[in-house]
Write a protein that holds these residues in place. Structure first.
Motif, PDB file in Angstrom:
ATOM      1  N   GLY A  14      -1.035  -2.477   3.923  1.00 31.89           N
ATOM      2  CA  GLY A  14      -1.859  -3.511   3.319  1.00 31.89           C
ATOM      3  C   GLY A  14      -2.864  -2.920   2.352  1.00 31.89           C
ATOM      4  O   GLY A  14      -3.215  -1.745   2.429  1.00 31.89           O
ATOM      5  N   GLY A  15      -3.342  -3.766   1.425  1.00 29.79           N
ATOM      6  CA  GLY A  15      -4.315  -3.287   0.466  1.00 29.79           C
ATOM      7  C   GLY A  15      -5.574  -2.755   1.113  1.00 29.79           C
ATOM      8  O   GLY A  15      -6.211  -1.827   0.624  1.00 29.79           O
ATOM      9  N   GLY A  16      -5.944  -3.350   2.255  1.00 28.42           N
ATOM     10  CA  GLY A  16      -7.144  -2.889   2.946  1.00 28.42           C
ATOM     11  C   GLY A  16      -7.042  -1.470   3.449  1.00 28.42           C
ATOM     12  O   GLY A  16      -8.053  -0.774   3.584  1.00 28.42           O
ATOM     13  N   GLU A  17      -5.819  -1.005   3.734  1.00 27.82           N
ATOM     14  CA  GLU A  17      -5.633   0.381   4.170  1.00 27.82           C
ATOM     15  C   GLU A  17      -5.496   1.316   2.965  1.00 27.82           C
ATOM     16  O   GLU A  17      -5.992   2.446   2.977  1.00 27.82           O
ATOM     17  CB  GLU A  17      -4.408   0.490   5.075  1.00 27.82           C
ATOM     18  N   LEU A  18      -4.834   0.847   1.904  1.00 29.43           N
ATOM     19  CA  LEU A  18      -4.745   1.655   0.692  1.00 29.43           C
ATOM     20  C   LEU A  18      -6.132   1.917   0.108  1.00 29.43           C
ATOM     21  O   LEU A  18      -6.369   2.945  -0.536  1.00 29.43           O
ATOM     22  CB  LEU A  18      -3.860   0.958  -0.351  1.00 29.43           C
TER      23      LEU A  18
END
Length: 381
Positions: A14-18
């Motif tokens: 997810g973008g939150g992890e990237l």
């Protein structure tokens, strides 16, 4: 400064992890040290492998909210995990703990563990919309429990947009220590993008004169990949030579694959650790999510020089999208489709999109702003 980045471990794609990868890379470029803590769940393997080239990685047994049978309730009632996490984190040298949460209700244990450490702490929340707003089941109790935990957190909150900060303050029902710091992404040189474009188009079998519309994201209801197909049909009806590409996996992939089995102009690739080659190959980025924080996929597309075609709900949320750098899907007319066949319009808007990123959404800008928050944040005791 030594920063310990702690992930709520909802998923490595997810973008939150990237966000953690980009932030850590930028912090290192600015002369600081970043370490990552995450759960031992296999879904976090990809993120930890990528992070290992940036800094130390630490992993512990930890059950994410969405792996719990009773979800928010069982997470709220778990008082043992915070103590165990605090002991583990105290063994990792750090000057500040930066927690990364996807939404309001995940990572309760991480916030409580932070209260047990002497170091200062900050917490990024990507999606600040309430469970009620999202139409979630049992939203009343979920929002009550989330509000209780968030109010007790001793550190500073970081949101990815001013509107998300206002959401959080309204949710808490009081003035809070919140800083809005937009997500940031790296920018590749024009020469690198052109090289990637040529190579990727050859690998896809798409010639330079064929319009290519690209999307990147998880195939989940929030991202609405099946709506992408509806819009692709509208575009194809007017511009039949257009090709479409979605990069990503998820639970809706089987439905997508079934719907596109006899539609050769539409294809899907599995998740790619490096998406810039596919963005560089495109002429336009189509993003139709139901709601967002500040989507890294959109910022990455703009950094690659792509104008973004978005649904009206996103145009209203993402204030940096304007008539100069994007297009909005209109239910009332087809002007937006006609604009897709005008290469000069797409080039001009793509160039404006890239300038938007360079002038405020670079990953170095994001890291510098986070460093200011770190320096202003007081210890939790």
């Amino acid at each position: 400064m030594k920063i310990l980045l702690a992930s709520s471990s909802s998923g490595s794609r997810g973008g939150g992890e990237l966000y953690l990868l980009y932030l850590a890379r930028a912090l290192r470029e600015l002369g600081h040290e970043a370490a990552l803590w995450t759960s031992t769940h296999p879904r976090m393997d990809e993120l930890t492998q990528l992070f290992a080239g940036i800094g130390p990685v630490h992993r512990s047994d930890y059950t994410n909210l969405y792996d719990r049978k009773l979800r928010t309730v069982s997470s709220y009632l778990d008082w043992q995990t915070p103590r165990r996490l605090a002991r583990r984190w105290s063994e990792i040298p750090h000057d500040i703990l930066h927690i990364n949460k996807q939404n309001l209700e995940d990572g309760f244990e991480l916030l409580r563990a932070a209260k047990l450490l002497p170091q200062p702490t900050a917490c990024t929340i990507h999606l600040t919309q309430s469970a009620k707003f999202l139409g979630a089941k049992s939203h009343r109790i979920r929002d009550i429990l989330a509000r209780a935990v968030l109010r007790q957190y001793p550190g500073r909150y970081i949101t990815v947009l001013d509107e998300r900060a206002r959401d959080l303050e309204r949710f808490l029902g009081r003035t809070a220590d919140i800083t809005a710091i937009p997500n940031g992404v790296p920018t590749l040189s024009a020469a690198r993008l052109q090289s990637e474009r040529a190579a990727t188009r050859r690998s896809l079998g798409v010639d330079e004169n064929t319009p290519l519309v690209v999307a990147v994201g998880r195939m989940v209801p929030q991202k609405r990949p099946l709506l992408f197909l509806e819009i692709a049909r509208k575009i194809a009806a007017r511009l039949p030579e257009t090709q479409f590409l979605w990069v990503g996996d998820g639970p809706l992939a089987p439905a997508w694959d079934a719907a596109t089995r006899d539609w050769p102009a539409v294809r899907r690739l599995p998740w790619q650790a490096e998406v810039y080659p596919y963005l560089a190959a495109g002429d336009c980025f189509l993003h139709v999510a139901q709601y967002e924080g500040l989507p890294l996929a959109v910022l990455e597309a703009m950094a690659a020089g792509l104008p973004c075609l978005v649904t009206p709900n996103l145009k209203n949320e993402l204030h940096f999208l304007d008539e100069a750098n994007s297009l909005m899907i209109s239910p009332d007319n087809d002007d937006w489709i006609l604009a897709l066949q005008n290469k000069s319009v797409l080039r001009l808007r793509g160039a404006a999109a890239r300038r938007t990123i360079e002038n405020g959404y670079s990953f170095l800008d994001m890291a510098r702003s986070c460093l200011q928050v770190y320096q202003q944040t007081t210890p939790s005791h």
